[in-house]
Every structure is written in C-alpha cells, then in structure tokens.
Design an enzyme around this catalytic site. Structure first.
Site, PDB file in Angstrom:
ATOM      1  N   TYR A 174       0.692  -1.320   0.196  1.00  0.00           N
ATOM      2  CA  TYR A 174       0.058   0.036   0.032  1.00  0.00           C
ATOM      3  C   TYR A 174       0.644   1.507   0.061  1.00  0.00           C
ATOM      4  O   TYR A 174       0.427   2.381  -0.365  1.00  0.00           O
ATOM      5  CB  TYR A 174      -0.903   0.276   1.129  1.00  0.00           C
ATOM      6  CG  TYR A 174      -1.884  -1.167   1.120  1.00  0.00           C
ATOM      7  CD1 TYR A 174      -2.859  -1.124   0.235  1.00  0.00           C
ATOM      8  CD2 TYR A 174      -1.858  -2.291   2.076  1.00  0.00           C
ATOM      9  CE1 TYR A 174      -3.987  -2.033  -0.106  1.00  0.00           C
ATOM     10  CE2 TYR A 174      -2.781  -3.280   1.844  1.00  0.00           C
ATOM     11  CZ  TYR A 174      -3.678  -3.193   0.842  1.00  0.00           C
ATOM     12  OH  TYR A 174      -4.731  -4.158   0.738  1.00  0.00           O
TER      13      TYR A 174
ATOM     14  N   GLN B 151       0.582  -9.772  -6.729  1.00  0.00           N
ATOM     15  CA  GLN B 151      -0.283 -10.633  -7.829  1.00  0.00           C
ATOM     16  C   GLN B 151       0.165 -11.894  -8.336  1.00  0.00           C
ATOM     17  O   GLN B 151      -0.614 -12.940  -8.178  1.00  0.00           O
ATOM     18  CB  GLN B 151      -0.917  -9.727  -8.853  1.00  0.00           C
ATOM     19  CG  GLN B 151      -1.902 -10.368  -9.418  1.00  0.00           C
ATOM     20  CD  GLN B 151      -3.101 -10.351  -8.339  1.00  0.00           C
ATOM     21  OE1 GLN B 151      -3.382  -9.201  -7.626  1.00  0.00           O
ATOM     22  NE2 GLN B 151      -4.044 -11.182  -8.649  1.00  0.00           N
TER      23      GLN B 151
ATOM     24  N   GLU C 167     -11.848 -19.158  -3.276  1.00  0.00           N
ATOM     25  CA  GLU C 167     -11.895 -17.743  -3.018  1.00  0.00           C
ATOM     26  C   GLU C 167     -12.061 -16.862  -4.506  1.00  0.00           C
ATOM     27  O   GLU C 167     -13.063 -16.316  -4.701  1.00  0.00           O
ATOM     28  CB  GLU C 167     -11.191 -16.873  -2.391  1.00  0.00           C
ATOM     29  CG  GLU C 167     -11.355 -15.466  -2.160  1.00  0.00           C
ATOM     30  CD  GLU C 167     -10.226 -14.905  -1.440  1.00  0.00           C
ATOM     31  OE1 GLU C 167     -10.076 -13.899  -1.336  1.00  0.00           O
ATOM     32  OE2 GLU C 167      -9.019 -15.651  -1.010  1.00  0.00           O
ATOM     33  N   ARG C 168     -11.091 -17.218  -5.375  1.00  0.00           N
ATOM     34  CA  ARG C 168     -11.070 -16.743  -6.688  1.00  0.00           C
ATOM     35  C   ARG C 168     -10.638 -17.821  -7.473  1.00  0.00           C
ATOM     36  O   ARG C 168      -9.821 -18.660  -7.264  1.00  0.00           O
ATOM     37  CB  ARG C 168     -10.505 -15.696  -6.952  1.00  0.00           C
ATOM     38  CG  ARG C 168     -10.730 -14.385  -5.947  1.00  0.00           C
ATOM     39  CD  ARG C 168     -10.045 -13.075  -6.036  1.00  0.00           C
ATOM     40  NE  ARG C 168      -9.302 -12.777  -7.161  1.00  0.00           N
ATOM     41  CZ  ARG C 168      -8.235 -11.874  -7.545  1.00  0.00           C
ATOM     42  NH1 ARG C 168      -7.606 -11.519  -6.440  1.00  0.00           N
ATOM     43  NH2 ARG C 168      -8.098 -11.774  -8.575  1.00  0.00           N
TER      44      ARG C 168
ATOM     45  N   ASP D  17      -7.254 -13.405 -12.223  1.00  0.00           N
ATOM     46  CA  ASP D  17      -5.980 -13.041 -12.134  1.00  0.00           C
ATOM     47  C   ASP D  17      -5.614 -12.303 -13.507  1.00  0.00           C
ATOM     48  O   ASP D  17      -5.039 -11.108 -13.267  1.00  0.00           O
ATOM     49  CB  ASP D  17      -4.755 -13.854 -11.952  1.00  0.00           C
ATOM     50  CG  ASP D  17      -4.901 -14.074 -10.256  1.00  0.00           C
ATOM     51  OD1 ASP D  17      -5.324 -13.319  -9.597  1.00  0.00           O
ATOM     52  OD2 ASP D  17      -4.563 -15.263 -10.266  1.00  0.00           O
TER      53      ASP D  17
END
Length: 89
Positions: free
Chosen positions: A3, A14, A44-45, A50
């Site tokens: 961040y 990523q 989850e994904r 991506d």
C-alpha cells in the site's frame, strides 16, 4: 509495503497470490472430501480472474534505466528521462 508503493509491489503480490491459488488447487483433496458422496470444493477466486489484475498491471507505467548510462553529465538524457516520467503520470 504494497500500500505504500503499489507501483513497486503490485506485480509481486499478484504473482504470489496467483501461484498460491494454483498450488492450493493442485493439492489433493482431504480424505474427508474424497469420502463425501458429492464432493464440492470452493475457492475464493479463480486463477482466471488474475488476468484482469495482470491486464491492469501491464498498463502501469514502468521506467527502466540503463545502469551503465551516464545521466549525471548528459543533459539530453536527463531531459529525456524527465519527459518519460511526465508522460507516464
């Protein structure tokens, strides 16, 4: 870190997230899941999601400098670098 400097760490994060998802999906299911009548496993994904993140990351401006270049004494190179930075903002 991510961040505070997203342009530096986004791709690294990523990549790690994608590889950890692939690794978890390649592991064999637990014994309990294998013994279930109708086994279902949720993630989850998807690794396919991506591609959206990587498409975004591909469009981030990246400035690559030649470490052998003499920027200190070359005014033309200095101005060219400043122009590249200004165009990417």
């Amino acid at each position: 870190m991510l961040y505070n400097k997203p342009s530096r760490w986004s791709y690294t994060f990523q990549s790690y997230a994608c590889l950890s998802r692939v690794r978890s999906q390649l592991q064999s299911p637990s014994v309990k899941l294998q013994q279930s009548e109708n086994p279902v496993q949720f993630y989850e994904r998807s690794v396919y999601s991506d591609r959206l993140d990587f498409d975004y990351l591909n469009n981030l401006p990246v400035l690559i400098l030649d470490v052998d270049g003499d920027f200190k004494n070359d005014r033309i190179k200095q101005e060219a670098i400043i122009d590249m930075v200004n165009r990417s903002i």
